[in-house]
Design an enzyme around this catalytic site. Structure first.
Site: not given
Ligand SMILES: C[S@@+](CC[C@H](N)C(=O)[O-])C[C@H]1O[C@@H](n2cnc3c(N)ncnc32)[C@H](O)[C@@H]1O
Length: 245
Positions: A79
């Site tokens: 993000s």
């Molecule tokens: C915008 S990215 C995250 C950025 C992260 N907070 C960082 O600092 O790098 C969103 C993440 O949510 C994960 N994600 C999506 N659905 C999910 C779920 N049901 N449970 C856990 N993770 C999930 C994706 O694989 C992705 O890595």
């Protein structure tokens, strides 16, 4: 004024993997976070300490302190710094808090939280991302973060309740199990929606009542896993036909 002259007088960012680049980070905090209204000293301090360049792929490290999301592989992103700071501020991260970070991705948000709170539990659905985030955070010396691969839809009941929950992927509706895992006074910060997403905060009051506040439009990757299956199997909301374009 002199601080601004100093900031604008700095040479362009040139971050390398071996370069801690505290100057670029300080500039990011000042220009992209504090100047946009985030004043919590705990948040500004944490954003100034976490080495974002260690969380992005090597070919993109020169962009680590720009205020933009960056690809981290597996069709996912880290993000943008302003959004990480905003979500941390909205969560009201405090020393000693127990936190759930759903959608840990690169581990950057988890590291920012770990600078402030007592312990961070992170869940990431893409197992190679969870594994590399775990290794990266350990190599950087974070001892108060525990990460597992899995679907965060149902939270982490073994460690619940949580003082704060941050979800970094957008479900169409708030997952009830996450609300259920908030302490009294606890806050859940997440994007909600499909194409039009809103950043919202749910807070559990002392008597268990839930309040919701809206903090504007955002754009996150969609939440995957169980929440998608639920959306696909849900009955249509309306019998009215959708007009064709
Ligand atoms: C915008 S990215 C995250 C950025 C992260 N907070 C960082 O600092 O790098 C969103 C993440 O949510 C994960 N994600 C999506 N659905 C999910 C779920 N049901 N449970 C856990 N993770 C999930 C994706 O694989 C992705 O890595």
């Amino acid at each position: 004024m002199s601080a601004l002259i100093v900031l604008f007088g700095l040479p362009p960012t040139a971050t390398t993997p071996d370069n801690d680049d505290g100057v670029a980070r300080a500039r990011m905090v000042q220009l992209h976070i504090a100047a946009r209204g985030i004043r919590d000293p705990l948040v500004l301090g944490a954003m100034g300490r976490v080495k974002r360049h260690a969380f992005v792929p090597a070919p993109l490290r020169h962009l680590a302190y720009a205020d933009r999301p960056l690809p981290i592989g597996h069709d996912q992103t880290i993000s943008q710094p302003y959004i990480v700071a905003l979500m941390t501020a909205l969560a009201r991260a405090k020393p000693g808090a127990k936190v759930l970070d759903v959608g840990t991705g690169s581990g950057y948000q988890a590291a920012v939280l770990a600078e402030i709170v007592g312990h961070v539990y992170g869940i990431e659905i893409v197992c190679p991302l969870a594994e590399s985030a775990r290794e990266r955070l350990a190599a950087l010396g974070y001892r108060n973060v525990t990460i597992r691969c899995g679907d965060g839809y149902r939270g982490w009941p073994e460690h619940a309740p949580f003082d704060l929950i941050i979800l970094a992927a957008a479900p169409e509706k708030v997952p009830q199990p996450l609300l259920d895992q908030l302490t009294p006074g606890g806050r859940l910060v997440l994007p909600v929606g499909d194409r039009r997403q809103r950043l919202v905060v749910y807070e559990r009051g002392a008597n268990g009542e839930i309040t919701r506040t809206d903090h504007g439009g955002v754009r996150f990757v969609p939440m995957t896993g169980e929440v998608r299956n639920r959306a696909l199997s849900a009955p249509p909301q309306s019998a009215a036909p959708t007009p064709e374009k």
